[in-house]
Design an enzyme around this catalytic site. Structure first.
Site, PDB file in Angstrom:
ATOM      1  N   GLY A 174       0.866  -1.179   0.000  1.00  0.00           N
ATOM      2  CA  GLY A 174       0.000   0.000   0.000  1.00  0.00           C
ATOM      3  C   GLY A 174       0.894   1.217   0.000  1.00  0.00           C
ATOM      4  O   GLY A 174       1.826   1.291  -0.793  1.00  0.00           O
ATOM      5  N   GLU A 175       0.668   2.104   0.916  1.00  0.00           N
ATOM      6  CA  GLU A 175       1.490   3.311   1.016  1.00  0.00           C
ATOM      7  C   GLU A 175       2.005   3.395   2.455  1.00  0.00           C
ATOM      8  O   GLU A 175       1.229   3.601   3.389  1.00  0.00           O
ATOM      9  CB  GLU A 175       0.641   4.530   0.632  1.00  0.00           C
ATOM     10  CG  GLU A 175       1.413   5.569  -0.165  1.00  0.00           C
ATOM     11  CD  GLU A 175       2.430   6.295   0.703  1.00  0.00           C
ATOM     12  OE1 GLU A 175       3.548   6.566   0.222  1.00  0.00           O
ATOM     13  OE2 GLU A 175       2.114   6.593   1.861  1.00  0.00           O
ATOM     14  N   SER A 176       3.312   3.237   2.605  1.00  0.00           N
ATOM     15  CA  SER A 176       3.865   3.072   3.953  1.00  0.00           C
ATOM     16  C   SER A 176       3.685   4.318   4.834  1.00  0.00           C
ATOM     17  O   SER A 176       3.460   4.190   6.040  1.00  0.00           O
ATOM     18  CB  SER A 176       5.345   2.679   3.870  1.00  0.00           C
ATOM     19  OG  SER A 176       6.064   3.637   3.128  1.00  0.00           O
ATOM     20  N   CYS A 206       6.140  -5.358   0.426  1.00  0.00           N
ATOM     21  CA  CYS A 206       6.249  -4.028  -0.178  1.00  0.00           C
ATOM     22  C   CYS A 206       6.134  -2.919   0.881  1.00  0.00           C
ATOM     23  O   CYS A 206       7.050  -2.755   1.674  1.00  0.00           O
ATOM     24  CB  CYS A 206       5.215  -3.890  -1.284  1.00  0.00           C
ATOM     25  SG  CYS A 206       5.731  -2.760  -2.556  1.00  0.00           S
ATOM     26  N   HIS A 239       5.039  -8.372  -4.651  1.00  0.00           N
ATOM     27  CA  HIS A 239       3.705  -8.724  -4.143  1.00  0.00           C
ATOM     28  C   HIS A 239       3.353 -10.181  -4.454  1.00  0.00           C
ATOM     29  O   HIS A 239       2.732 -10.445  -5.484  1.00  0.00           O
ATOM     30  CB  HIS A 239       2.642  -7.831  -4.801  1.00  0.00           C
ATOM     31  CG  HIS A 239       2.661  -6.420  -4.346  1.00  0.00           C
ATOM     32  ND1 HIS A 239       1.859  -5.966  -3.320  1.00  0.00           N
ATOM     33  CD2 HIS A 239       3.379  -5.360  -4.755  1.00  0.00           C
ATOM     34  CE1 HIS A 239       2.089  -4.671  -3.129  1.00  0.00           C
ATOM     35  NE2 HIS A 239       3.000  -4.290  -3.992  1.00  0.00           N
ATOM     36  N   GLU A 276       1.093 -11.876  -3.192  1.00  0.00           N
ATOM     37  CA  GLU A 276      -0.362 -12.062  -3.105  1.00  0.00           C
ATOM     38  C   GLU A 276      -1.065 -11.696  -4.414  1.00  0.00           C
ATOM     39  O   GLU A 276      -2.258 -11.930  -4.567  1.00  0.00           O
ATOM     40  CB  GLU A 276      -0.933 -11.239  -1.934  1.00  0.00           C
ATOM     41  CG  GLU A 276      -1.103  -9.752  -2.171  1.00  0.00           C
ATOM     42  CD  GLU A 276       0.192  -8.936  -2.114  1.00  0.00           C
ATOM     43  OE1 GLU A 276       1.284  -9.535  -2.050  1.00  0.00           O
ATOM     44  OE2 GLU A 276       0.116  -7.698  -2.169  1.00  0.00           O
TER      45      GLU A 276
HETATM   46  N1  GLN Z   1       5.735   2.935  -2.834  1.00  0.00           N
HETATM   47  C1  GLN Z   1       5.051   2.478  -1.671  1.00  0.00           C
HETATM   48  C2  GLN Z   1       5.653   3.096  -0.408  1.00  0.00           C
HETATM   49  O1  GLN Z   1       6.682   3.674  -0.464  1.00  0.00           O
HETATM   50  C3  GLN Z   1       5.087   0.956  -1.584  1.00  0.00           C
HETATM   51  C4  GLN Z   1       4.433   0.370  -2.802  1.00  0.00           C
HETATM   52  C5  GLN Z   1       3.635  -0.882  -2.562  1.00  0.00           C
HETATM   53  O2  GLN Z   1       3.392  -1.304  -1.439  1.00  0.00           O
HETATM   54  N2  GLN Z   1       3.189  -1.443  -3.646  1.00  0.00           N
HETATM   55  O3  GLN Z   1       5.095   2.992   0.636  1.00  0.00           O
END
Ligand code: GLN
Length: 190
Positions: free
Chosen positions: A50-52, A82, A172, A174
């Site tokens: 997701g987005e960390s 990720c 990923h 999953e």
């Molecule tokens: N770019 C995202 C981040 O820095 C990670 C990308 C992902 O989880 N697919 O959090």
């Protein structure tokens, strides 16, 4: 066996589907109450992609960061994919703040640049075999501590690693039909 999946944001449903294929029960952890309710019955925890930065903020806002950190430090197996990998890293290049920070790795976010931001490949993963790997603006593990075992390398970069109860991938698993890496994690939880 029950696996908790952090469900604040990102690709958590896909992990649920893989676990279902393996016949493993999962629960979505959406807030601190969920985590407290299930903590003692969890055999493992998945931190999805997701987005960390967003996930880190939500973890803090919901007071989940420290309890999750303590659970991992006390041995709860965790699988970070990720953004989940970024959450576990002790150090994140070019930013001051780390998040759960339990794993002895340094990561670089969005390290593949624009052209190579998202790609698919197949490569060997130690203990699993050759597996499909889908990268979506994934991080690179730029260095690892001495207790960290490197499990996979793509384009000379570390993309999967394990330190004791912590398993991480910058891709990923999953998002493919291959369930062997999740199976590997389930074995860590047994
Ligand atoms: N770019 C995202 C981040 O820095 C990670 C990308 C992902 O989880 N697919 O959090």
């Amino acid at each position: 066996m029950k696996i908790g999946i952090l469900a604040l944001q990102g690709a958590f449903v896909e992990h649920e589907k893989v676990l279902a294929k393996l016949g493993v029960e999962s629960v979505e952890l959406r807030n601190l109450e969920d985590f407290q309710q299930y903590r003692s019955s969890l055999s493992g925890l998945i931190l999805p992609g997701g987005e960390s930065t967003t996930m880190g903020k939500l973890l803090r806002d919901q007071d989940m960061l420290l309890p999750i950190r303590e659970a991992i430090l006390s041995g709860l197996p965790v699988f970070g994919t990720c953004a989940g990998l970024i959450l576990l890293a002790k150090e994140i290049t070019s930013q001051e703040e780390s998040h759960i920070a339990t794993m002895d790795i340094v990561v670089e976010r969005n390290a593949y640049g624009r052209q190579l931001g998202s790609f698919y490949t197949e490569a060997d993963c130690k203990g699993v075999g050759k597996i499909p790997m889908t990268f979506i603006r994934g991080p690179i593990i730029s260095s690892v501590g001495e207790d960290v075992e490197v499990l996979a390398i793509v384009n000379n970069q570390i993309v999967a690693a394990q330190e004791k109860n912590m398993l991480v991938t910058s891709f990923h698993p999953e998002l493919t039909d291959d369930i062997r890496l999740h199976e590997y994690f389930i074995n860590m939880c047994n």
